[in-house]
Design a protein around this motif. Structure first.
Motif, short mmCIF file in Angstrom:
data_model
loop_
_atom_site.label_atom_id
_atom_site.label_comp_id
_atom_site.label_asym_id
_atom_site.label_seq_id
_atom_site.Cartn_x
_atom_site.Cartn_y
_atom_site.Cartn_z
N ILE A 267 -10.97 17.02 -4.15
CA ILE A 267 -9.61 17.53 -4.17
C ILE A 267 -8.70 16.55 -3.46
O ILE A 267 -9.09 15.91 -2.50
CB ILE A 267 -9.46 18.86 -3.42
CG1 ILE A 267 -10.57 19.83 -3.77
CG2 ILE A 267 -8.13 19.47 -3.72
CD1 ILE A 267 -10.43 21.11 -3.01
N SER A 268 -7.50 16.49 -3.93
CA SER A 268 -6.45 15.77 -3.24
C SER A 268 -5.33 16.77 -3.03
O SER A 268 -5.11 17.64 -3.86
CB SER A 268 -5.96 14.60 -4.08
OG SER A 268 -5.01 13.87 -3.35
N PRO A 269 -4.63 16.68 -1.90
CA PRO A 269 -3.64 17.72 -1.61
C PRO A 269 -2.54 17.82 -2.66
O PRO A 269 -2.17 18.92 -3.05
CB PRO A 269 -3.06 17.33 -0.26
CG PRO A 269 -3.70 16.06 0.13
CD PRO A 269 -4.76 15.72 -0.85
N THR A 270 -2.05 16.73 -3.15
CA THR A 270 -0.98 16.78 -4.15
C THR A 270 -1.12 15.59 -5.09
O THR A 270 -1.75 14.59 -4.77
CB THR A 270 0.42 16.71 -3.49
OG1 THR A 270 0.56 15.45 -2.85
CG2 THR A 270 0.63 17.84 -2.50
N SER A 271 -0.49 15.73 -6.23
CA SER A 271 -0.50 14.60 -7.17
C SER A 271 0.30 13.42 -6.62
O SER A 271 -0.01 12.26 -6.91
CB SER A 271 0.04 15.03 -8.53
OG SER A 271 1.34 15.55 -8.39
N ASN A 272 1.31 13.71 -5.80
CA ASN A 272 2.10 12.61 -5.20
C ASN A 272 1.24 11.72 -4.32
O ASN A 272 1.41 10.51 -4.30
CB ASN A 272 3.28 13.16 -4.39
CG ASN A 272 4.34 13.78 -5.28
OD1 ASN A 272 4.41 13.49 -6.47
ND2 ASN A 272 5.15 14.67 -4.72
N VAL A 273 0.33 12.31 -3.59
CA VAL A 273 -0.56 11.53 -2.73
C VAL A 273 -1.43 10.61 -3.57
O VAL A 273 -1.62 9.44 -3.24
CB VAL A 273 -1.43 12.46 -1.86
CG1 VAL A 273 -2.49 11.69 -1.11
CG2 VAL A 273 -0.55 13.24 -0.89
N VAL A 274 -1.95 11.12 -4.68
CA VAL A 274 -2.78 10.31 -5.56
C VAL A 274 -1.97 9.14 -6.11
O VAL A 274 -2.42 7.98 -6.10
CB VAL A 274 -3.35 11.15 -6.72
CG1 VAL A 274 -4.09 10.29 -7.72
CG2 VAL A 274 -4.24 12.25 -6.18
N ILE A 275 -0.76 9.41 -6.55
CA ILE A 275 0.09 8.36 -7.11
C ILE A 275 0.45 7.33 -6.03
O ILE A 275 0.35 6.12 -6.26
CB ILE A 275 1.36 8.97 -7.74
CG1 ILE A 275 0.97 9.81 -8.96
CG2 ILE A 275 2.36 7.88 -8.12
CD1 ILE A 275 2.07 10.69 -9.49
N ASP A 276 0.81 7.82 -4.84
CA ASP A 276 1.14 6.90 -3.75
C ASP A 276 -0.04 6.03 -3.38
O ASP A 276 0.12 4.83 -3.14
CB ASP A 276 1.62 7.68 -2.51
CG ASP A 276 2.99 8.32 -2.72
OD1 ASP A 276 3.69 7.92 -3.68
OD2 ASP A 276 3.33 9.23 -1.94
N ARG A 277 -1.22 6.60 -3.32
CA ARG A 277 -2.42 5.83 -2.97
C ARG A 277 -2.76 4.84 -4.07
O ARG A 277 -3.27 3.76 -3.81
CB ARG A 277 -3.60 6.76 -2.72
CG ARG A 277 -3.39 7.72 -1.61
CD ARG A 277 -4.01 7.50 -0.35
NE ARG A 277 -5.32 6.98 -0.22
CZ ARG A 277 -5.94 6.99 0.92
NH1 ARG A 277 -5.37 7.56 1.96
NH2 ARG A 277 -7.11 6.47 1.04
N PHE A 278 -2.47 5.20 -5.32
CA PHE A 278 -2.72 4.28 -6.42
C PHE A 278 -1.78 3.09 -6.34
O PHE A 278 -2.19 1.95 -6.55
CB PHE A 278 -2.55 5.02 -7.76
CG PHE A 278 -2.82 4.15 -8.95
CD1 PHE A 278 -4.13 3.81 -9.28
CD2 PHE A 278 -1.77 3.67 -9.73
CE1 PHE A 278 -4.38 3.01 -10.38
CE2 PHE A 278 -2.02 2.86 -10.82
CZ PHE A 278 -3.33 2.53 -11.16
N ILE A 279 -0.51 3.38 -6.05
CA ILE A 279 0.49 2.30 -5.96
C ILE A 279 0.22 1.43 -4.74
O ILE A 279 0.29 0.21 -4.80
CB ILE A 279 1.91 2.90 -5.94
CG1 ILE A 279 2.21 3.56 -7.29
CG2 ILE A 279 2.94 1.84 -5.61
CD1 ILE A 279 3.49 4.36 -7.32
N ASN A 280 -0.07 2.06 -3.60
CA ASN A 280 -0.28 1.31 -2.37
C ASN A 280 -1.55 1.85 -1.68
O ASN A 280 -1.48 2.77 -0.88
CB ASN A 280 0.94 1.45 -1.45
CG ASN A 280 0.86 0.54 -0.26
OD1 ASN A 280 -0.11 -0.20 -0.09
ND2 ASN A 280 1.88 0.59 0.58
N PRO A 281 -2.71 1.24 -1.97
CA PRO A 281 -3.98 1.77 -1.48
C PRO A 281 -4.11 1.77 0.05
O PRO A 281 -4.93 2.50 0.60
CB PRO A 281 -5.03 0.86 -2.09
CG PRO A 281 -4.35 0.04 -3.10
CD PRO A 281 -2.89 0.11 -2.85
#
Length: 132
Positions: free
Chosen positions: A12-26
């Motif tokens: 699980i990831s808390p939100t889709s924004n976190v996934v996108i942010d981590r993808f853009i800036n690991p």
């Protein structure tokens, strides 16, 4: 998802924004609120896994009990006849004789009905739905 050994895992990831942010800036660190949300989500997943484990254990116990019941049934009621009292044995014998009589009577009716299937019972004929 399941591991190669068949153990279920939840990702699980808390939100889709976190996934996108981590993808853009690991290398981005989670902010405090996102970390708190992630911790809560992990707790919830842990609780659900505990519930799942408990239900699996209950299912295992129920299946073992069912297996024991089936084994006892396979042993059969014949073995329990040995424990009958004289009175119970006589009642059981009478029940078997009665059942045999009723089956023979029903068989005779069927045979007679097959040989005279063109005969239709009269309107006042006593037809009982219970043959036995």
């Amino acid at each position: 998802m399941f591991s190669p050994k068949g153990i279920p895992y939840s990702f699980i990831s808390p939100t889709s924004n976190v996934v996108i942010d981590r993808f853009i800036n690991p290398t981005t660190k989670l902010n405090t609120s996102d970390r708190l949300v992630a911790v809560e989500e992990r707790k919830i997943v842990s609780q659900f896994n505990d519930i799942l484990n408990e239900l699996d254990e209950r299912e295992k116990i129920a299946n073992e009990k069912l297996d024991r019941m089936n084994e006892a049934r396979d042993i059969g009621w014949w073995e329990s006849i040995d424990r009958f009292s004289v009175h119970d044995t006589m009642k059981f014998e009478a029940w078997l004789i009665s059942g045999e009589f009723n089956l023979n009577e029903h068989l005779e009716q069927l045979e007679n009905g097959a040989s005279s299937s063109s005969q239709i019972p009269s309107d006042d004929a006593n037809i009982s739905p219970n043959v036995f």
